[in-house]
Scaffold this motif. Structure first.
Motif, short mmCIF file in Angstrom:
data_model
loop_
_atom_site.label_atom_id
_atom_site.label_comp_id
_atom_site.label_asym_id
_atom_site.label_seq_id
_atom_site.Cartn_x
_atom_site.Cartn_y
_atom_site.Cartn_z
N MET A 254 -8.45 6.68 11.92
CA MET A 254 -7.35 5.84 11.44
C MET A 254 -7.18 5.96 9.92
O MET A 254 -6.06 6.05 9.42
N LEU A 255 -8.28 6.01 9.19
CA LEU A 255 -8.23 6.16 7.74
C LEU A 255 -7.64 7.51 7.35
O LEU A 255 -6.77 7.59 6.47
N THR B 262 -3.87 7.54 8.06
CA THR B 262 -3.14 6.72 7.09
C THR B 262 -3.02 7.45 5.75
O THR B 262 -1.92 7.52 5.17
N LYS B 263 -4.12 8.00 5.27
CA LYS B 263 -4.09 8.74 4.00
C LYS B 263 -3.19 9.96 4.10
O LYS B 263 -2.46 10.29 3.17
N LYS C 215 -0.55 10.42 6.07
CA LYS C 215 0.86 10.01 6.08
C LYS C 215 1.35 9.65 4.68
O LYS C 215 2.44 10.05 4.27
N ARG C 216 0.53 8.91 3.95
CA ARG C 216 0.90 8.53 2.58
C ARG C 216 1.04 9.76 1.68
O ARG C 216 2.00 9.88 0.93
N THR D 128 -1.24 12.73 14.84
CA THR D 128 -0.18 11.72 14.68
C THR D 128 0.97 11.98 15.65
O THR D 128 1.55 11.03 16.18
#
Length: 148
Positions: free
Chosen positions: A63-64, A67-68, A70-71, A97
């Motif tokens: 998950m981390l 998230t990183k 995508k950002r 994703t």
């Protein structure tokens, strides 16, 4: 445990292989897949993982990373206007994703289809109840108005 790039690559390969997103969130089936991933990573020799790596640690790390990723991709696309260069881990994260998004969309369409079906069955039931409760005279009037 300290996660390095080889650890992340092995983790992403295993997630792509096992694909936990085929199961619904917060189910025992999905938890078993995450447990399988953690067990398979624990037996790897290179890169070496801790033998006590848990499914929750694996799940949180994925998950981390997502998230990183995508950002970072959003920021790079805005800054440069061109496609950013991607590493092996980035490519696998992009695939992860995409699989997660596809699974969510599939579940939404299944849920929408079942909602519509339930609504149709409910309306049909209401109509049957209405017909059963009406008087004989009302039935004749309805049938006469329906046939021109």
């Amino acid at each position: 445990m300290e996660w390095t790039t080889p650890h992340d690559a092995a983790l992403c390969r295993e997630v792509l292989l096992q694909n936990p997103y085929t199961e619904r969130k917060k189910t025992t089936q999905r938890a078993k897949i995450w447990q399988t991933i953690s067990e398979r990573l624990a037996v790897l020799e290179k890169p070496k993982f801790k033998s006590t790596i848990g499914k929750r640690a694996v799940q949180d790390r994925v998950m981390l990373l997502v998230t990183k990723f995508k950002r970072r991709m959003a920021a790079e696309r805005l800054e440069s206007g061109i496609n950013p260069t991607m590493s092996e881990v980035d490519t696998m994260l992009e695939e992860i994703t995409a699989r997660e998004r596809e699974a969510d969309l599939l579940r939404e369409t299944e849920a929408d289809g079942s909602k519509k079906k339930v609504e149709q069955e409910k309306a049909k039931g209401e109509e049957i109840r209405k017909r059963a409760m009406e008087k004989l005279g009302d039935t004749k009037k309805r049938e006469e108005s329906a046939t021109p």
